[in-house]
Motif scaffolding. Structure first.
Motif, PDB file in Angstrom:
ATOM      1  N   GLU A 178      42.536  68.187 -40.655  1.00 24.72           N
ATOM      2  CA  GLU A 178      43.613  68.576 -39.750  1.00 24.72           C
ATOM      3  C   GLU A 178      44.987  68.262 -40.336  1.00 24.72           C
ATOM      4  OE1 GLU A 178      42.792  66.552 -36.143  1.00 24.72           O
ATOM      5  OE2 GLU A 178      40.901  67.630 -35.752  1.00 24.72           O
ATOM      6  N   ALA A 179      45.046  67.878 -41.607  1.00 23.68           N
ATOM      7  CA  ALA A 179      46.320  67.529 -42.253  1.00 23.68           C
ATOM      8  C   ALA A 179      46.995  68.788 -42.798  1.00 23.68           C
ATOM      9  CB  ALA A 179      46.084  66.499 -43.343  1.00 23.68           C
ATOM     10  N   THR A 180      47.331  69.691 -41.895  1.00 22.20           N
ATOM     11  CA  THR A 180      47.987  70.939 -42.324  1.00 22.20           C
ATOM     12  C   THR A 180      49.397  70.697 -42.854  1.00 22.20           C
ATOM     13  OG1 THR A 180      48.715  71.276 -40.032  1.00 22.20           O
ATOM     14  CG2 THR A 180      46.631  72.292 -40.698  1.00 22.20           C
ATOM     15  N   TRP A 181      49.994  69.561 -42.551  1.00 23.33           N
ATOM     16  CA  TRP A 181      51.349  69.259 -43.014  1.00 23.33           C
ATOM     17  C   TRP A 181      51.423  69.122 -44.532  1.00 23.33           C
ATOM     18  CZ3 TRP A 181      52.266  64.543 -45.487  1.00 23.33           C
ATOM     19  CH2 TRP A 181      51.235  63.599 -45.403  1.00 23.33           C
ATOM     20  N   LEU A 182      50.253  68.976 -45.182  1.00 25.18           N
ATOM     21  CA  LEU A 182      50.246  68.851 -46.645  1.00 25.18           C
ATOM     22  C   LEU A 182      50.331  70.211 -47.350  1.00 25.18           C
ATOM     23  CD1 LEU A 182      47.387  66.210 -46.901  1.00 25.18           C
ATOM     24  CD2 LEU A 182      49.815  65.801 -47.395  1.00 25.18           C
ATOM     25  N   GLY A 183      50.238  71.275 -46.601  1.00 28.83           N
ATOM     26  CA  GLY A 183      50.111  72.593 -47.231  1.00 28.83           C
ATOM     27  C   GLY A 183      51.352  73.104 -47.923  1.00 28.83           C
ATOM     28  N   GLN A 184      52.575  72.604 -47.650  1.00 28.53           N
ATOM     29  CA  GLN A 184      53.805  73.148 -48.226  1.00 28.53           C
ATOM     30  C   GLN A 184      54.270  72.430 -49.483  1.00 28.53           C
ATOM     31  OE1 GLN A 184      56.666  73.072 -45.039  1.00 28.53           O
ATOM     32  NE2 GLN A 184      56.058  75.103 -44.323  1.00 28.53           N
ATOM     33  N   ALA A 185      53.723  71.309 -49.824  1.00 26.83           N
ATOM     34  CA  ALA A 185      54.245  70.511 -50.935  1.00 26.83           C
ATOM     35  C   ALA A 185      54.066  71.224 -52.271  1.00 26.83           C
ATOM     36  CB  ALA A 185      53.556  69.148 -50.947  1.00 26.83           C
ATOM     37  N   SER A 233      60.527  69.032 -44.996  1.00 21.44           N
ATOM     38  CA  SER A 233      59.098  68.892 -44.699  1.00 21.44           C
ATOM     39  C   SER A 233      58.560  67.519 -45.065  1.00 21.44           C
ATOM     40  CB  SER A 233      58.303  69.972 -45.442  1.00 21.44           C
ATOM     41  OG  SER A 233      58.718  71.266 -45.055  1.00 21.44           O
ATOM     42  N   TYR A 234      59.165  66.882 -46.062  1.00 24.09           N
ATOM     43  CA  TYR A 234      58.680  65.579 -46.548  1.00 24.09           C
ATOM     44  C   TYR A 234      59.858  64.626 -46.672  1.00 24.09           C
ATOM     45  CZ  TYR A 234      54.771  68.625 -47.565  1.00 24.09           C
ATOM     46  OH  TYR A 234      53.765  69.551 -47.445  1.00 24.09           O
ATOM     47  N   PRO A 235      60.228  63.979 -45.587  1.00 30.06           N
ATOM     48  CA  PRO A 235      61.419  63.116 -45.621  1.00 30.06           C
ATOM     49  C   PRO A 235      61.253  61.863 -46.477  1.00 30.06           C
ATOM     50  CG  PRO A 235      60.330  62.993 -43.488  1.00 30.06           C
ATOM     51  CD  PRO A 235      59.646  64.073 -44.245  1.00 30.06           C
ATOM     52  N   ASP A 236      60.034  61.589 -46.953  1.00 33.83           N
ATOM     53  CA  ASP A 236      59.862  60.412 -47.809  1.00 33.83           C
ATOM     54  C   ASP A 236      60.193  60.709 -49.269  1.00 33.83           C
ATOM     55  OD1 ASP A 236      57.612  62.108 -48.001  1.00 33.83           O
ATOM     56  OD2 ASP A 236      56.406  60.469 -48.809  1.00 33.83           O
ATOM     57  N   ILE A 237      60.596  61.942 -49.586  1.00 33.07           N
ATOM     58  CA  ILE A 237      60.959  62.278 -50.961  1.00 33.07           C
ATOM     59  C   ILE A 237      62.233  61.537 -51.341  1.00 33.07           C
ATOM     60  CG2 ILE A 237      62.369  64.297 -50.367  1.00 33.07           C
ATOM     61  CD1 ILE A 237      61.091  65.724 -52.789  1.00 33.07           C
ATOM     62  N   ARG A 238      62.345  61.171 -52.623  1.00 33.04           N
ATOM     63  CA  ARG A 238      63.509  60.441 -53.094  1.00 33.04           C
ATOM     64  C   ARG A 238      64.276  61.280 -54.125  1.00 33.04           C
ATOM     65  NH1 ARG A 238      59.403  56.703 -53.847  1.00 33.04           N
ATOM     66  NH2 ARG A 238      59.697  56.857 -56.113  1.00 33.04           N
ATOM     67  N   ARG A 239      65.415  60.757 -54.510  1.00 38.00           N
ATOM     68  CA  ARG A 239      66.258  61.458 -55.491  1.00 38.00           C
ATOM     69  C   ARG A 239      65.540  61.586 -56.825  1.00 38.00           C
ATOM     70  NH1 ARG A 239      70.408  60.165 -59.209  1.00 38.00           N
ATOM     71  NH2 ARG A 239      72.112  61.701 -59.258  1.00 38.00           N
ATOM     72  N   ALA A 285      55.216  58.238 -38.970  1.00 41.11           N
ATOM     73  CA  ALA A 285      53.996  58.622 -38.258  1.00 41.11           C
ATOM     74  C   ALA A 285      52.797  58.745 -39.178  1.00 41.11           C
ATOM     75  CB  ALA A 285      54.226  59.949 -37.535  1.00 41.11           C
ATOM     76  N   GLY A 286      52.908  58.331 -40.414  1.00 42.72           N
ATOM     77  CA  GLY A 286      51.799  58.373 -41.350  1.00 42.72           C
ATOM     78  C   GLY A 286      51.864  59.511 -42.332  1.00 42.72           C
ATOM     79  N   ARG A 287      52.893  60.339 -42.283  1.00 43.86           N
ATOM     80  CA  ARG A 287      53.018  61.463 -43.222  1.00 43.86           C
ATOM     81  C   ARG A 287      53.737  60.984 -44.476  1.00 43.86           C
ATOM     82  NH1 ARG A 287      54.224  67.014 -39.763  1.00 43.86           N
ATOM     83  NH2 ARG A 287      52.323  66.915 -38.499  1.00 43.86           N
ATOM     84  N   VAL A 288      53.018  60.271 -45.273  1.00 43.74           N
ATOM     85  CA  VAL A 288      53.562  59.725 -46.516  1.00 43.74           C
ATOM     86  C   VAL A 288      52.916  60.468 -47.677  1.00 43.74           C
ATOM     87  CG1 VAL A 288      53.810  57.666 -47.945  1.00 43.74           C
ATOM     88  CG2 VAL A 288      53.929  57.481 -45.437  1.00 43.74           C
ATOM     89  N   LEU A 289      53.772  61.014 -48.549  1.00 44.86           N
ATOM     90  CA  LEU A 289      53.257  61.749 -49.705  1.00 44.86           C
ATOM     91  C   LEU A 289      54.015  61.375 -50.973  1.00 44.86           C
ATOM     92  CD1 LEU A 289      51.314  63.872 -50.806  1.00 44.86           C
ATOM     93  CD2 LEU A 289      53.032  65.618 -50.265  1.00 44.86           C
ATOM     94  N   PHE A 290      55.287  61.731 -51.040  1.00 39.66           N
ATOM     95  CA  PHE A 290      56.069  61.489 -52.253  1.00 39.66           C
ATOM     96  C   PHE A 290      56.364  60.011 -52.478  1.00 39.66           C
ATOM     97  CE2 PHE A 290      56.854  65.974 -51.618  1.00 39.66           C
ATOM     98  CZ  PHE A 290      56.913  66.469 -52.908  1.00 39.66           C
ATOM     99  N   GLU A 291      56.373  59.255 -51.401  1.00 38.32           N
ATOM    100  CA  GLU A 291      56.689  57.834 -51.542  1.00 38.32           C
ATOM    101  C   GLU A 291      55.686  57.124 -52.442  1.00 38.32           C
ATOM    102  OE1 GLU A 291      57.137  53.896 -48.652  1.00 38.32           O
ATOM    103  OE2 GLU A 291      57.257  55.900 -47.803  1.00 38.32           O
ATOM    104  N   GLU A 292      54.463  57.610 -52.490  1.00 41.79           N
ATOM    105  CA  GLU A 292      53.427  56.972 -53.301  1.00 41.79           C
ATOM    106  C   GLU A 292      53.340  57.564 -54.711  1.00 41.79           C
ATOM    107  OE1 GLU A 292      49.917  57.424 -51.024  1.00 41.79           O
ATOM    108  OE2 GLU A 292      50.458  55.904 -49.534  1.00 41.79           O
ATOM    109  N   ILE A 293      54.206  58.515 -55.052  1.00 37.13           N
ATOM    110  CA  ILE A 293      54.221  59.107 -56.394  1.00 37.13           C
ATOM    111  C   ILE A 293      55.239  58.356 -57.238  1.00 37.13           C
ATOM    112  CG2 ILE A 293      54.680  61.183 -57.754  1.00 37.13           C
ATOM    113  CD1 ILE A 293      53.863  62.836 -55.331  1.00 37.13           C
TER     114      ILE A 293
END
Length: 723
Positions: free
Chosen positions: A622-629, A655-661, A702-710
Motif C-alpha cells: 500500500e506504499a503508493t507514495w514511493l511511486g514518484q521517486a 513529494s519527498y520533503p526529507d530530501i536534502r540539498r 508520518a513514516g514517509r522517509v526515503l531520501f533521508e536514509e540515502i
C-alpha cells in the motif's frame, strides 16, 4: 442431660434453751453428726461449714455442666457468702450467735422455728402448693421438666422472701442464707441443664423439639419473674439472665463444632495448600450442615415458644468461623495457602447459596466481616508479594520452554495459515488465570494483579528478544512466529486490559520491529549485490532487475504466514528498501552516462520504476507514495528541455520533503547544465526546501522517509555542479 439430684437437708429445729458453744474440731478430725450420737447437741453451721457445703454441691453440679458453666454455680456462693458477713442490722454475723432476744420483738422464736421447718421440708422434697406428682426440684431438672422445676423454685423463692419479710430469720440469719443457697443452687442447676440441652442440640443424637420449646418457655418465664434488679439489692430476686446464658451456650456450642473440623491438621507447611483446602472444605460442610439443621429442626421448635434462635445460631457460627479463620490466616504461608483462604472467605462462605435455601429472615443487623479489615489487607499484601515471585518464575519457565524448542530446532506450527509459537498462548493463559483468580476475590486485588503481570511481561519481552536473537534458531519461520506472537499479545492483552497493559504498546512494538529488522537483513544480504550492476552501461543492454525482483517475490511468500498488519508493514519496508537502494545507485553511478546512453538510461529507469511499482502492487503493498521517486529522477536525467528540470525538481521536493540539498546536487550532477543554470535550480530548490521545512515535514514525520536514509559521497561531478 440429666442433672444429679442435690441432697440438701432441711433446717434443724431451733432449740432456744441450749446455749451455743463454739466447737473447733482438730485438723483432720471428723465433725460428729446426729447419726453418730443421737443425744448430741445440734450446732448451727458456721461460715466454714457453709463454704464446704457449697464446694461439694458445686462440684457435683459441675460434673455434668459444660465447660464455662461452673461460674454459674459459683455466682450464688459469692452473693451468699457476702450476705453471711452481715446481719439485717448491719452487724457481723458472728455476733448474732446468742440465743436470747430483746423484749418486744415482733417475731417469736417458736413461730420462726415452725416456719423454717416447713420451708426445709419443701426444699428437700420439692413439694409446694402445686406439687408436681411428688417429684423434687432436682428430679424435675433431671427429667428436663424445666418449667415445672422453675415454678417450684419460684414458689419457694416467694415463700422464702415472705418469711424474710416477716422477720422469721432475724435471730438466725444463716438460716435464711442456707435456704437461699439451696434455691440458688437449684437455679444454677437449672441453668446448667439449659447449657447441656444447647450443647446436645447439634450433636449426633440431637434434642427433641419439646425440650427446646421447654427451654424457651422457662427462659421467658424467668425473665417475667425477674424483670429487673430489685431496688434493695436482694440477690435472691436478681435476674438470672438465662437468655444471655443461653446465647453464651450457643456460642460455645458453635465454637466446639467448628473446632471439630480438621482436628489435628497443621496447614503451616509450605506444601500444605491441599490440606488447608481440605480443612476449609470440611469446615464449610460442617457449618452448612449444622445451620441447615438449625433451619429445619431447631428454629421451628424455638419459634413455637416465641424465641429467636436462628439469628443467635447464625451469629454464633459466624463468630466461630471468623475466629478459626483468624488462626489459619496467622499460620498461612505461600501464595497457594493465602489464596485458598481469601477465596474461601470471599467466594465459598460469602456465597448466597452457601446454606442452600434462604427461607430464614435476614439478621436485624449485618454480620461483621468474616476477617477484620486489617487482617484482610495483610493477607492481600502477603498474597501479592508471593504472587510477584510466582509470576516472575512462570515467565522464566516460559522462556526455558522456548529455549528448549530452539535447541531442538523445531519448526513453528502453522495455525490458520500463520506461523505460530506457544509463547503468546502461554503468556495469555498465565495472565488470564491469575487475573481471573484475583478478580474472584476483589476488584482491588484484580487491579494489583494486572499491574504485576504487566510489569513482569515488560521485563520478559526484553529478555526474550535478547535470548532469541542471540540463539542459533534465528530462521525466517521462527522470526515470523515471534512477530506473530508479539502481535497476538498486543491484540489480545491490550484490547482486554487497555488501562493496565497500555504501557506495553512500546515494548511489544520494539520487540516486533527488532524481529522484523532481522528478517529484512536476511533479504538485504541476498539482494544487495544485485543493486551494484544497476545504472551502468552493461545495465543498459541487460535485464538485471528481474533477478532482484524474483527474490523479492519469493520473500513475499514468507509474509503470507505473518499476521496481516505486520505483514503489510514488512512488505512496505521491502518496497521502500528497493526504491531507496535503486535511487542510491542512480545518484552514485559507477559510470557516467552521456548523450544517447543518458537518454537510454532515462527510458530504462522509467520502465524499471513502473516494473517495481507493478510488482509491489501485485504483492499488495500500500506504499503508493514511493511511486514518484524513480520516475522524477529519470525525467530529470532525460529531459531535453532544460527549463522543465525545475518543474521536475519541484515535484520531487514536494513529494519527498526529507530530501536534502546534497540530493539535489547529486541529481543535477547527472546533467552538466552549466554554472548559471545550476545556480538557478539550486536557489529554486533551496526555496522549496525552506518552505517544506516550515511546513514541518508532516509526511516525513508520518513514516514517509526515503531520501533521508540515502547517504552520498562528494564526487568530482558534484563539486563541479556546486562551482
Amino acid at each position: 442431660m440429666p442433672l444429679p439430684q442435690t441432697e440438701v437437708s432441711g433446717p434443724e429445729p431451733h432449740r432456744p434453751q441450749e446455749p451455743v458453744e463454739p466447737h473447733t474440731p482438730a485438723q483432720g478430725a471428723r465433725r460428729p453428726s446426729s447419726e453418730d450420737a443421737p443425744g448430741a447437741r445440734h450446732e448451727r453451721p458456721g461460715l466454714g461449714t457453709l463454704r464446704r457445703a457449697l464446694s461439694r454441691v458445686s462440684q457435683r453440679a459441675s460434673v455434668r455442666a459444660p465447660q464455662g458453666e461452673a461460674g454459674l454455680l459459683r455466682l450464688s456462693g459469692r452473693f451468699l457468702l457476702g450476705s453471711l458477713r452481715r446481719t439485717p442490722d448491719n452487724s457481723p454475723a458472728g455476733d448474732q450467735t446468742g440465743e436470747t432476744t430483746e423484749p418486744g420483738l415482733a417475731c417469736s422464736r417458736k413461730g420462726s422455728s415452725k416456719a423454717k421447718e416447713g420451708v426445709g421440708r419443701q426444699l428437700s422434697t420439692g413439694a409446694g402448693p402445686e406439687e408436681a406428682e411428688g417429684m423434687s426440684v432436682a428430679d424435675l431438672i433431671s427429667e428436663r421438666q424445666l418449667l415445672a422445676a422453675f415454678e417450684q423454685l419460684r414458689h419457694l423463692e416467694t415463700g422464702l422472701e415472705a418469711e424474710k419479710a416477716s422477720c422469721t430469720f432475724q435471730q438466725d440469719p444463716t438460716g435464711f442464707a442456707r435456704r437461699a443457697m439451696d434455691v440458688c443452687l437449684h437455679y444454677d442447676g437449672l441453668a446448667a441443664e439449659i447449657g447441656a440441652i444447647v450443647h446436645e442440640t447439634l450433636g449426633p443424637d440431637g434434642v427433641d423439639g419439646a425440650a427446646l420449646a421447654e427451654l424457651a418457655r422457662v427462659v421467658r418465664a424467668e425473665e417475667e419473674a425477674h424483670p429487673e434488679p430489685p431496688a434493695d439489692g436482694d440477690f435472691l430476686r436478681t435476674p438470672r439472665r438465662w437468655r444471655q446464658h443461653w446465647e453464651d451456650a450457643v456460642r460455645r456450642s458453635a465454637e466446639e463444632r467448628v473446632r471439630q473440623a480438621g482436628a489435628g491438621e497443621a496447614p503451616g507447611a509450605a506444601d500444605a495448600a491441599p490440606d488447608l483446602a481440605r480443612l476449609l472444605a470440611e469446615l464449610g460442610a460442617l457449618v452448612r450442615r449444622d445451620l441447615q439443621k438449625v433451619q429445619r429442626e431447631v428454629h421451628p421448635a424455638y419459634a413455637a415458644a416465641g424465641f429467636p434462635a436462628w439469628e443467635a445460631y447464625l451469629r454464633a457460627f459466624h463468630g466461630a468461623v471468623a475466629g478459626r479463620l483468624q488462626e489459619l490466616a496467622h499460620d498461612a504461608r505461600g501464595c497457594e495457602q493465602l489464596y485458598v483462604l481469601l477465596d474461601w472467605a470471599a467466594n465459598v462462605y460469602s456465597s448466597p447459596d452457601f446454606l442452600g435455601s434462604q427461607d430464614q429472615a435476614v439478621p436485624s443487623e449485618p454480620l461483621p466481616p468474616l476477617l477484620a479489615p486489617d487482617v484482610w489487607a495483610r493477607l492481600e499484601d502477603d498474597y501479592t508479594s508471593f504472587l510477584e515471585t510466582k509470576i516472575s518464575s512462570c515467565f522464566d519457565g516460559i522462556l526455558q520452554l522456548e529455549q528448549s524448542r530452539w535447541a531442538a530446532a523445531e519448526a513453528p506450527d502453522l495455525l490458520q495459515g500463520l506461523y505460530h509459537t506457544p509463547l503468546s498462548f502461554d503468556v495469555s493463559m498465565l495472565v488470564a488465570e491469575h487475573v481471573k483468580a484475583a478478580g474472584a476475590i476483589s476488584a482491588e486485588l484484580e487491579a494489583t494483579t494486572l499491574g504485576i503481570c504487566a510489569r513482569a511481561l515488560g521485563l520478559f519481552l526484553h529478555r526474550f528478544e535478547k535470548a532469541f536473537l542471540e540463539s542459533g534458531a534465528v530462521t525466517e519461520p521462527n522470526l515470523c512466529a515471534s512477530i506473530n506472537a508479539c502481535e497476538e499479545l498486543r491484540t489480545h492483552l491490550l484490547a482486554k486490559f487497555p488501562e493496565s497493559f497500555g504501557e506495553l504498546e512500546k515494548p511489544l512494538g520494539a520487540a516486533a520491529r527488532a524481529f522484523q529488522k532481522r528478517l529484512l537483513q536476511g533479504l538485504q544480504g541476498d539482494v544487495q549485490p544485485l543493486f551494484r550492476v544497476l545504472c551502468t552501461k552493461a545495465w543498459l543492454t541487460q535485464d538485471l532487475l528481474q533477478p532482484l525482483m524474483d527474490k523479492v517475490v519469493a520473500f513475499s511468500g514468507l509474509l503470507e504466514h505473518m499476521a496481516p498488519p505486520l505483514a503489510q508493514e514488512t512488505l512496505q519496508e521491502v518496497h521502500r528498501y528497493v526504491v531507496r537502494e535503486y535511487l542510491t545507485q542512480a545518484l552514485r553511478p559507477r559510470e557516467r552516462l552521456r548523450g544517447v546512453d543518458r537518454l537510454s538510461g532515462s527510458q530504462k529507469m522509467g520502465l524499471e520504476a513502473q516494473a517495481i511499482a507493478n510488482t509491489f502492487q501485485g504483492l499488495g503493498s500500500e506504499a503508493t507514495w514511493l511511486g514518484q521517486a524513480i520516475p522524477c529522477v529519470a525525467d530529470i536525467l532525460g529531459e531535453t528541455y532544460k527549463d522543465d528540470i525545475g518543474r521536475h525538481l519541484e515535484t520531487l521536493i514536494r513529494s519527498y520533503p526529507d530530501i536534502r540539498r546534497d540530493h539535489v546536487l547529486a541529481i543535477l550532477a547527472l546533467r552538466r547544465l552549466g554554472r548559471r543554470r545550476n545556480q538557478h535550480f539550486l536557489r529554486h530548490a533551496q526555496d522549496l526546501l525552506t518552505a517544506a521545512a516550515k511546513a514541518g515535514g508532516s509526511r516525513a514525520s508520518a513514516g514517509r522517509v526515503l531520501f533521508e536514509e540515502i547517504e552520498l559521497s562528494t564526487s568530482v561531478d558534484v563539486l563541479i555542479t556546486c562551482i
